[in-house]
Write a protein that holds these residues in place. Sequence first.
Motif, PDB file in Angstrom:
ATOM      1  N   LYS A 163      39.505 -10.731  -2.273  1.00 40.27           N
ATOM      2  CA  LYS A 163      39.629  -8.966  -2.924  1.00 40.27           C
ATOM      3  C   LYS A 163      38.118  -8.218  -3.485  1.00 40.27           C
ATOM      4  O   LYS A 163      37.892  -7.277  -3.644  1.00 40.27           O
ATOM      5  CB  LYS A 163      39.915  -9.969  -3.918  1.00 40.27           C
ATOM      6  N   TRP A 164      36.932  -8.849  -3.409  1.00 36.60           N
ATOM      7  CA  TRP A 164      35.983  -8.673  -3.346  1.00 36.60           C
ATOM      8  C   TRP A 164      35.051  -8.717  -2.152  1.00 36.60           C
ATOM      9  O   TRP A 164      34.791  -9.944  -0.840  1.00 36.60           O
ATOM     10  CB  TRP A 164      35.491  -9.243  -4.698  1.00 36.60           C
ATOM     11  N   ALA A 165      33.527  -7.984  -2.115  1.00 35.63           N
ATOM     12  CA  ALA A 165      33.406  -7.694  -0.825  1.00 35.63           C
ATOM     13  C   ALA A 165      31.634  -8.796  -1.817  1.00 35.63           C
ATOM     14  O   ALA A 165      31.493  -9.949  -2.779  1.00 35.63           O
ATOM     15  CB  ALA A 165      32.310  -7.193  -0.692  1.00 35.63           C
ATOM     16  N   GLY A 166      31.083  -9.469  -0.935  1.00 37.39           N
ATOM     17  CA  GLY A 166      29.554 -10.586  -1.120  1.00 37.39           C
ATOM     18  C   GLY A 166      29.644 -11.952  -0.242  1.00 37.39           C
ATOM     19  O   GLY A 166      29.478 -11.204   0.515  1.00 37.39           O
ATOM     20  N   ARG A 167      29.276 -12.875  -1.025  1.00 38.25           N
ATOM     21  CA  ARG A 167      28.884 -13.339  -0.416  1.00 38.25           C
ATOM     22  C   ARG A 167      30.238 -15.005  -0.615  1.00 38.25           C
ATOM     23  O   ARG A 167      30.019 -15.039  -2.027  1.00 38.25           O
ATOM     24  CB  ARG A 167      27.499 -14.546  -0.118  1.00 38.25           C
ATOM     25  N   VAL A 168      30.194 -15.847   0.552  1.00 40.51           N
ATOM     26  CA  VAL A 168      30.808 -17.567  -0.306  1.00 40.51           C
ATOM     27  C   VAL A 168      30.351 -17.660  -0.892  1.00 40.51           C
ATOM     28  O   VAL A 168      29.157 -18.212  -0.966  1.00 40.51           O
ATOM     29  CB  VAL A 168      31.588 -17.743   1.516  1.00 40.51           C
ATOM     30  N   HIS A 169      31.211 -18.904  -2.386  1.00 39.82           N
ATOM     31  CA  HIS A 169      30.088 -19.453  -3.020  1.00 39.82           C
ATOM     32  C   HIS A 169      30.166 -20.873  -2.985  1.00 39.82           C
ATOM     33  O   HIS A 169      29.459 -21.274  -2.628  1.00 39.82           O
ATOM     34  CB  HIS A 169      30.351 -19.176  -4.485  1.00 39.82           C
ATOM     35  N   ALA A 170      31.299 -20.744  -2.861  1.00 38.10           N
ATOM     36  CA  ALA A 170      32.156 -22.192  -2.485  1.00 38.10           C
ATOM     37  C   ALA A 170      33.714 -22.464  -2.191  1.00 38.10           C
ATOM     38  O   ALA A 170      33.932 -21.171  -1.845  1.00 38.10           O
ATOM     39  CB  ALA A 170      31.777 -23.025  -4.289  1.00 38.10           C
ATOM     40  N   ILE A 171      33.591 -23.135  -1.527  1.00 37.16           N
ATOM     41  CA  ILE A 171      35.338 -23.269  -1.059  1.00 37.16           C
ATOM     42  C   ILE A 171      35.161 -24.643  -1.413  1.00 37.16           C
ATOM     43  O   ILE A 171      34.890 -25.533  -1.035  1.00 37.16           O
ATOM     44  CB  ILE A 171      35.224 -22.697   0.486  1.00 37.16           C
ATOM     45  N   HIS A 172      35.876 -24.332  -1.973  1.00 32.03           N
ATOM     46  CA  HIS A 172      37.708 -25.588  -2.942  1.00 32.03           C
ATOM     47  C   HIS A 172      37.922 -27.300  -2.442  1.00 32.03           C
ATOM     48  O   HIS A 172      38.083 -27.656  -3.013  1.00 32.03           O
ATOM     49  CB  HIS A 172      37.854 -24.868  -3.894  1.00 32.03           C
ATOM     50  N   PHE A 173      39.153 -26.438  -1.095  1.00 28.32           N
ATOM     51  CA  PHE A 173      39.665 -27.116  -0.619  1.00 28.32           C
ATOM     52  C   PHE A 173      39.859 -27.145   1.251  1.00 28.32           C
ATOM     53  O   PHE A 173      39.146 -26.173   1.490  1.00 28.32           O
ATOM     54  CB  PHE A 173      41.976 -26.962  -0.563  1.00 28.32           C
ATOM     55  N   PRO A 174      39.666 -27.953   1.757  1.00 29.55           N
ATOM     56  CA  PRO A 174      39.885 -28.320   3.504  1.00 29.55           C
ATOM     57  C   PRO A 174      40.551 -27.835   3.680  1.00 29.55           C
ATOM     58  O   PRO A 174      41.429 -28.002   3.449  1.00 29.55           O
ATOM     59  CB  PRO A 174      38.632 -29.955   3.908  1.00 29.55           C
ATOM     60  N   GLU A 175      40.991 -27.491   5.015  1.00 29.11           N
ATOM     61  CA  GLU A 175      42.177 -27.083   5.888  1.00 29.11           C
ATOM     62  C   GLU A 175      42.614 -28.918   5.825  1.00 29.11           C
ATOM     63  O   GLU A 175      42.143 -30.105   5.809  1.00 29.11           O
ATOM     64  CB  GLU A 175      41.936 -26.924   7.923  1.00 29.11           C
ATOM     65  N   LYS A 229      32.504 -19.991   5.865  1.00 26.89           N
ATOM     66  CA  LYS A 229      32.329 -20.891   5.509  1.00 26.89           C
ATOM     67  C   LYS A 229      31.151 -20.462   4.153  1.00 26.89           C
ATOM     68  O   LYS A 229      31.072 -19.381   4.030  1.00 26.89           O
ATOM     69  CB  LYS A 229      31.868 -22.017   6.236  1.00 26.89           C
ATOM     70  N   VAL A 230      30.399 -21.868   3.532  1.00 24.04           N
ATOM     71  CA  VAL A 230      29.934 -21.362   2.037  1.00 24.04           C
ATOM     72  C   VAL A 230      28.498 -20.591   2.329  1.00 24.04           C
ATOM     73  O   VAL A 230      27.724 -21.121   3.775  1.00 24.04           O
ATOM     74  CB  VAL A 230      29.214 -22.783   1.855  1.00 24.04           C
ATOM     75  N   GLY A 231      27.895 -19.823   2.380  1.00 24.20           N
ATOM     76  CA  GLY A 231      27.105 -18.451   2.631  1.00 24.20           C
ATOM     77  C   GLY A 231      27.370 -17.855   2.967  1.00 24.20           C
ATOM     78  O   GLY A 231      26.681 -16.851   3.148  1.00 24.20           O
ATOM     79  N   ASP A 232      28.174 -17.218   3.764  1.00 25.49           N
ATOM     80  CA  ASP A 232      28.627 -16.314   4.918  1.00 25.49           C
ATOM     81  C   ASP A 232      28.810 -14.396   4.240  1.00 25.49           C
ATOM     82  O   ASP A 232      29.537 -15.069   2.803  1.00 25.49           O
ATOM     83  CB  ASP A 232      30.382 -16.569   5.265  1.00 25.49           C
ATOM     84  N   ALA A 233      28.300 -13.724   4.779  1.00 23.09           N
ATOM     85  CA  ALA A 233      28.443 -12.499   3.948  1.00 23.09           C
ATOM     86  C   ALA A 233      30.358 -12.547   3.952  1.00 23.09           C
ATOM     87  O   ALA A 233      30.402 -12.330   5.069  1.00 23.09           O
ATOM     88  CB  ALA A 233      27.108 -11.682   4.568  1.00 23.09           C
ATOM     89  N   ILE A 234      31.260 -12.035   2.942  1.00 18.99           N
ATOM     90  CA  ILE A 234      32.444 -11.386   3.343  1.00 18.99           C
ATOM     91  C   ILE A 234      32.377 -10.057   3.040  1.00 18.99           C
ATOM     92  O   ILE A 234      32.165  -9.322   1.417  1.00 18.99           O
ATOM     93  CB  ILE A 234      33.185 -12.522   2.207  1.00 18.99           C
TER      94      ILE A 234
END
Length: 499
Positions: free
Chosen positions: A53-65, A27-32
């Motif tokens: 493909k990259w390590a970091g933090r989720v900035h935005a999720i553009h589409f719901p399930e 989800k948005v804000g998760d470390a990945i």
Amino acid sequence: MSRIKEFPLPDLAEGLTEGEILTWYVKVGDAIALNQPMVEVETAKAAVEIPAKWAGRVHAIHFPEGTTVEVGTSIIAIDTEPDGAPLEAPATADAPLDAAPAPAGQGFQEPGTTTPAASAGGRSAGYAGTGFSEPGLTAQEPDTGGPMLVGTGPKIGSTKRRARKGGTPAVAAAPVPAAAPVAAPPVAAPTRPAAPPAGPAANGTGVLAKPPVRKLAKDLGVDLRGLTGSGPRGSITRDDVQAALAGVSAAPASLPAAAATAPSFGPDREQRIPVKGVRKLTAENMVSSAFTAPHVTEFLTVDVTRAMAALDRLKARRDWRDVRVSPLLLVAKAMLMAAARNPMVNATFTDSEIIVKEYVNLGIAAATPRGLMVPNVKDAGRLSLRELADALNDLVRTAKDGKTAPADMSGGTMTITNVGVFGVDTGTPILPPGESAILCLGAIRDMPWVHEGEIAIRKVTTLGLSFDHRIIDGELGSMFLRDIGEFLADPEAALLAWG
């Protein structure tokens, strides 16, 4: 170089144009972490987990399930430098995914609709700079001076990482102005049971279950936390979910998982099921094959008493006690050996030539909750009987779990469909596209039979063979079916005679 990386939906199998988002694992804000599974996507061929493909933090999720997205459209944005200078916090909505859809221009649309690429030519604004590019286009860094698709930074105060599986992710979306609230569209006739309240309890966070099982539970409105798992290490299986829905301890063992699911009708006493994914591809292939290849079907009734006795002896062997052995194993071996004796049946017809293949990629039609799937065992003719048994068991188990790889769904050369498990005597199967023969195995029954000049109760089955009459004429098809029947009538003698 921008620290915000847009990740587009990749082409998960050659020629696919879209996929449906089944489950977000973040989800948005998760470390990945690099290569951490982010999302499960269903295509026309399989359900596939896509890693980061990259390590970091989720900035935005553009589409719901539940949203169908075109290949190449950005589905998630990742901040690859989360410890750098702070970004403007993205606007997020922690509402359930079943809430009202965001207004136009907010980065996603109502679940169940196909989403075109965001910019001209079908290319999304966040598609560049992600390592994937459309044919003929070169991926470039996005214009950092312009607005991002959804939000512009990590979610403030969201530093706790959620469990990888289960749970409903927050979807990045701009807030709706108070003066112009967006109302949820009225629903006149629900087509499935109402989903449980969103959140960890409803989605089974902390419960051991595979993503396809979680998706099934969500679709059927079953709370995983209230179930006792019957799978390995107490994991919840499809049967557990369906048994909970039906109010019984378990679905009948003789029926497939999909058969235990009761339809849900709305006030109009109708149920509408979207045709997509595997079901859509299967329908298209069957129509194409039925009206392209001239089908001929022949039938043969066989006394398989000796074959069943041979299976019993095989099961009793010490080195076979941990192997699931069924009549399908001997039928597969019979078909492979008959194909070696009649190589022309293993061919493909094109407009300019007939391609005869030395290898046999043996397909097995499997009924799954997602629809009919036909994965195949590669180069099955080169496998020993034990290797073939292991391959068939893995193939069927993987298909029913919804984890078949796209590569295993392509390249088949001939197929077996087993309607006997449903108590059906035989059928007239339709050829998978590009194949020239498909064998239908019927139920094995105790029947009166003339054996050595006397009436006796024997184990009997009926085989149905459909073939492409452009490649296989009546003589060749009859010889092929006869050889299969001869093997099943006495497999030990056939192995000695045929080598």
